[in-house]
Design an enzyme around this catalytic site. Structure first.
Site, PDB file in Angstrom:
ATOM      1  N   TYR A 149       0.830  -1.218   0.000  1.00  0.00           N
ATOM      2  CA  TYR A 149       0.000   0.000   0.000  1.00  0.00           C
ATOM      3  C   TYR A 149       0.856   1.257   0.000  1.00  0.00           C
ATOM      4  CZ  TYR A 149       1.332  -0.208   4.860  1.00  0.00           C
ATOM      5  OH  TYR A 149       2.081  -0.266   6.011  1.00  0.00           O
ATOM      6  N   GLU A 181      11.770  -3.498   5.318  1.00  0.00           N
ATOM      7  CA  GLU A 181      10.687  -2.918   6.134  1.00  0.00           C
ATOM      8  C   GLU A 181      11.041  -2.959   7.625  1.00  0.00           C
ATOM      9  OE1 GLU A 181       8.000  -1.550   4.522  1.00  0.00           O
ATOM     10  OE2 GLU A 181       8.964  -2.129   2.653  1.00  0.00           O
TER      11      GLU A 181
HETATM   12  C1  SIN Z   1       3.994  -1.122   1.900  1.00  0.00           C
HETATM   13  O1  SIN Z   1       4.345  -0.473   0.923  1.00  0.00           O
HETATM   14  O2  SIN Z   1       3.117  -2.015   1.781  1.00  0.00           O
HETATM   15  C2  SIN Z   1       4.615  -0.922   3.250  1.00  0.00           C
HETATM   16  C3  SIN Z   1       5.043   0.457   3.551  1.00  0.00           C
HETATM   17  C4  SIN Z   1       6.184   0.971   2.718  1.00  0.00           C
HETATM   18  O3  SIN Z   1       7.176   0.240   2.523  1.00  0.00           O
HETATM   19  O4  SIN Z   1       6.123   2.115   2.241  1.00  0.00           O
END
Ligand code: SIN
Length: 175
Positions: free
Chosen positions: A10, A83
């Site tokens: 997301y 992450e």
């Molecule tokens: C994601 O993109 O799903 C997690 C948050 C990010 O890495 O910006």
């Protein structure tokens, strides 16, 4: 996890794929909203001057649209490293146009060590404009995410409002 697994993205995972995947689809999850409430001490800021990136906030009834990737389980080692700044893997039901699957999403839970929380929109924009980390400018994260959401035909008021503020303030800087 023994076989290919769906990962729901997301934020930067939507537009920055430095990992292999077997399939990718527009998808959504239910009961979460996307917010620039997570601090970034690594990719888009530093521990002393954190940037802001998105996390998910539990919000009953709210859908969050993004992009799901089918990945081999060994890819999680790389993703856990990427992450690492406050995000945790969370099981989630992922909805596609033609069905659903149980998968994983990375969430920076409320109160994690890099958590920043809400702030007035202009303050969030100003913080983003002055922040940068090892993956580049925080500004590029906002612009990249907004562009990728548009390409997926996803509307997100929070992201698009912030995009407008940071874009405007390039010619008329925020306080
Ligand atoms: C994601 O993109 O799903 C997690 C948050 C990010 O890495 O910006």
């Amino acid at each position: 996890m023994t076989g290919p697994t769906w990962l729901f993205g997301y934020g930067s995972l939507i537009w920055k794929q430095d990992f292999p995947f077997l399939d990718a689809r527009r998808a959504h999850i239910k009961g979460w909203k996307r917010r620039f409430w997570q601090g970034s001490h690594d990719h888009r800021g530093t521990a002393e001057a954190p940037g802001r990136v998105v996390t998910l906030i539990e919000t009953p009834g709210e859908p969050c649209y993004g992009r799901a990737f089918l990945i081999d389980p060994d890819v999680f080692e790389h993703l856990d490293n990427r992450e690492v700044n406050g995000y945790e893997r969370h099981p989630v039901e992922i909805h596609f146009d033609d069905g659903q699957a149980t998968g994983i999403v990375y969430v920076g839970p409320v109160g994690n060590f890099a958590w920043l929380g809400d702030a007035p929109a202009d303050e969030i924009a100003a913080q983003i404009l002055r922040s940068a980390g090892r993956s580049g400018k925080n500004l590029d994260y906002v612009l990249g995410l907004a562009k990728a959401l548009r390409e997926l035909d996803v509307h997100d008021d929070h992201v698009f409002d912030l995009e407008q503020r940071v874009t405007k303030s390039r010619s008329a800087p925020l306080a």
